[in-house]
Motif scaffolding. Structure first.
Motif, mmCIF file in Angstrom:
data_model
loop_
_atom_site.group_PDB
_atom_site.id
_atom_site.type_symbol
_atom_site.label_atom_id
_atom_site.label_comp_id
_atom_site.label_asym_id
_atom_site.label_seq_id
_atom_site.Cartn_x
_atom_site.Cartn_y
_atom_site.Cartn_z
ATOM 1 N N LYS A 1 37.995 51.403 -34.059
ATOM 2 C CA LYS A 1 38.989 51.451 -35.137
ATOM 3 C C LYS A 1 38.757 52.681 -36.008
ATOM 4 O O LYS A 1 37.623 53.041 -36.306
ATOM 5 C CB LYS A 1 38.894 50.212 -36.007
ATOM 6 C CG LYS A 1 39.266 48.947 -35.302
ATOM 7 C CD LYS A 1 39.101 47.753 -36.213
ATOM 8 C CE LYS A 1 39.342 46.484 -35.437
ATOM 9 N NZ LYS A 1 39.018 45.306 -36.223
ATOM 10 N N THR A 2 39.852 53.279 -36.450
ATOM 11 C CA THR A 2 39.747 54.398 -37.373
ATOM 12 C C THR A 2 39.435 53.865 -38.763
ATOM 13 O O THR A 2 39.567 52.668 -39.039
ATOM 14 C CB THR A 2 41.063 55.193 -37.414
ATOM 15 O OG1 THR A 2 42.091 54.340 -37.907
ATOM 16 C CG2 THR A 2 41.432 55.743 -36.052
ATOM 17 N N GLU A 3 39.040 54.782 -39.642
ATOM 18 C CA GLU A 3 38.685 54.367 -40.994
ATOM 19 C C GLU A 3 39.897 53.791 -41.732
ATOM 20 O O GLU A 3 39.769 52.832 -42.497
ATOM 21 C CB GLU A 3 38.119 55.572 -41.768
ATOM 22 C CG GLU A 3 37.025 55.173 -42.721
ATOM 23 C CD GLU A 3 36.298 56.373 -43.285
ATOM 24 O OE1 GLU A 3 36.449 56.586 -44.499
ATOM 25 O OE2 GLU A 3 35.612 57.060 -42.524
ATOM 26 N N LYS B 1 42.441 52.138 -40.389
ATOM 27 C CA LYS B 1 42.689 50.784 -39.886
ATOM 28 C C LYS B 1 41.709 49.788 -40.487
ATOM 29 O O LYS B 1 42.072 48.663 -40.832
ATOM 30 C CB LYS B 1 42.588 50.746 -38.365
ATOM 31 C CG LYS B 1 43.799 51.279 -37.656
ATOM 32 C CD LYS B 1 43.674 51.069 -36.170
ATOM 33 C CE LYS B 1 44.867 51.598 -35.424
ATOM 34 N NZ LYS B 1 44.766 51.402 -33.984
ATOM 35 N N LYS B 2 40.442 50.212 -40.611
ATOM 36 C CA LYS B 2 39.442 49.329 -41.208
ATOM 37 C C LYS B 2 39.776 49.051 -42.663
ATOM 38 O O LYS B 2 39.663 47.914 -43.129
ATOM 39 C CB LYS B 2 38.053 49.953 -41.101
ATOM 40 C CG LYS B 2 37.462 49.903 -39.723
ATOM 41 C CD LYS B 2 36.064 50.497 -39.748
ATOM 42 C CE LYS B 2 35.490 50.669 -38.365
ATOM 43 N NZ LYS B 2 34.187 51.324 -38.398
ATOM 44 N N GLU C 1 42.681 46.588 -42.684
ATOM 45 C CA GLU C 1 42.333 45.260 -42.178
ATOM 46 C C GLU C 1 41.403 44.504 -43.115
ATOM 47 O O GLU C 1 41.519 43.297 -43.291
ATOM 48 C CB GLU C 1 41.686 45.389 -40.799
ATOM 49 C CG GLU C 1 41.409 44.069 -40.140
ATOM 50 C CD GLU C 1 40.860 44.225 -38.728
ATOM 51 O OE1 GLU C 1 40.305 43.245 -38.220
ATOM 52 O OE2 GLU C 1 40.985 45.316 -38.148
ATOM 53 N N TYR C 2 40.455 45.212 -43.730
ATOM 54 C CA TYR C 2 39.432 44.562 -44.548
ATOM 55 C C TYR C 2 39.637 44.817 -46.040
ATOM 56 O O TYR C 2 38.691 44.824 -46.816
ATOM 57 C CB TYR C 2 38.038 45.027 -44.110
ATOM 58 C CG TYR C 2 37.715 44.676 -42.677
ATOM 59 C CD1 TYR C 2 37.599 43.354 -42.279
ATOM 60 C CD2 TYR C 2 37.528 45.661 -41.717
ATOM 61 C CE1 TYR C 2 37.303 43.020 -40.967
ATOM 62 C CE2 TYR C 2 37.232 45.344 -40.401
ATOM 63 C CZ TYR C 2 37.118 44.019 -40.040
ATOM 64 O OH TYR C 2 36.829 43.695 -38.740
ATOM 65 N N ARG C 3 40.885 45.008 -46.467
ATOM 66 C CA ARG C 3 41.187 45.281 -47.868
ATOM 67 C C ARG C 3 40.680 44.161 -48.776
ATOM 68 O O ARG C 3 40.063 44.409 -49.813
ATOM 69 C CB ARG C 3 42.701 45.444 -48.027
ATOM 70 C CG ARG C 3 43.140 45.908 -49.379
ATOM 71 C CD ARG C 3 44.646 46.111 -49.498
ATOM 72 N NE ARG C 3 45.297 46.486 -48.247
ATOM 73 C CZ ARG C 3 46.199 45.712 -47.622
ATOM 74 N NH1 ARG C 3 46.549 44.544 -48.104
ATOM 75 N NH2 ARG C 3 46.767 46.123 -46.500
ATOM 76 N N THR D 1 29.586 42.055 -40.050
ATOM 77 C CA THR D 1 30.814 42.807 -40.305
ATOM 78 C C THR D 1 30.938 43.126 -41.789
ATOM 79 O O THR D 1 31.273 44.252 -42.165
ATOM 80 C CB THR D 1 32.040 42.003 -39.834
ATOM 81 O OG1 THR D 1 31.872 41.662 -38.468
ATOM 82 C CG2 THR D 1 33.320 42.790 -40.018
ATOM 83 N N ARG E 1 28.520 45.856 -42.662
ATOM 84 C CA ARG E 1 28.996 47.149 -42.170
ATOM 85 C C ARG E 1 30.077 47.712 -43.084
ATOM 86 O O ARG E 1 30.078 48.905 -43.421
ATOM 87 C CB ARG E 1 29.534 46.975 -40.753
ATOM 88 C CG ARG E 1 29.452 48.200 -39.920
ATOM 89 C CD ARG E 1 29.777 47.924 -38.467
ATOM 90 N NE ARG E 1 29.115 46.715 -38.005
ATOM 91 C CZ ARG E 1 29.697 45.699 -37.360
ATOM 92 N NH1 ARG E 1 30.905 45.733 -37.034
ATOM 93 N NH2 ARG E 1 29.044 44.633 -37.018
ATOM 94 N N ILE E 2 30.989 46.838 -43.518
ATOM 95 C CA ILE E 2 32.063 47.263 -44.422
ATOM 96 C C ILE E 2 31.483 47.716 -45.759
ATOM 97 O O ILE E 2 31.902 48.726 -46.326
ATOM 98 C CB ILE E 2 33.086 46.123 -44.621
ATOM 99 C CG1 ILE E 2 33.823 45.864 -43.308
ATOM 100 C CG2 ILE E 2 34.074 46.449 -45.721
ATOM 101 C CD1 ILE E 2 34.589 44.580 -43.302
ATOM 102 N N GLN F 1 29.921 51.101 -45.478
ATOM 103 C CA GLN F 1 30.874 52.182 -45.214
ATOM 104 C C GLN F 1 31.799 52.476 -46.387
ATOM 105 O O GLN F 1 32.080 53.627 -46.675
ATOM 106 C CB GLN F 1 31.717 51.847 -43.993
ATOM 107 C CG GLN F 1 32.576 52.989 -43.522
ATOM 108 C CD GLN F 1 33.250 52.695 -42.197
ATOM 109 O OE1 GLN F 1 33.151 51.592 -41.684
ATOM 110 N NE2 GLN F 1 33.934 53.673 -41.670
#
Length: 85
Positions: free
Chosen positions: A40-42, A44-45, A48-50, A75, A78-79, A82
């Motif tokens: 996944k691109t940054e 998209k992440k 998705e994880y807003r 997960t 990781r979020i 990042q």
């Protein structure tokens, strides 16, 4: 020492067979590695994880966020590494 040497020979034989199989696969047009688009691109992440990022910024614990969002603890970690500074 004799058994150790036999083990080394067997390991090198296995390694040779694996590498020759990979070389044959590549020679016939095969491709090794991940498929394009599987990572996944940054952007998209972020999309998705807003909600997860918002909860992290509010100070919720990683375990609570994982339970609330229905995702794994790794997960969330990781979020956090990042996107949350």
């Amino acid at each position: 020492t004799m058994l150790a040497e036999m083990g080394n020979i067997e390991r090198s034989n296995i390694q040779y067979r694996l590498n020759s199989g990979r070389a044959n696969y590549i020679a016939k047009g095969g491709k090794l590695g991940r498929k394009k688009g599987s990572v996944k691109t940054e952007e998209k992440k972020l999309e998705e994880y807003r909600d997860t990022i918002a909860l992290l910024k509010k100070g919720y614990s990683i375990r609570n966020i994982a339970k609330l969002q229905g995702i794994g603890i790794s997960t969330v970690q990781r979020i956090k590494n990042q996107f949350v500074k």
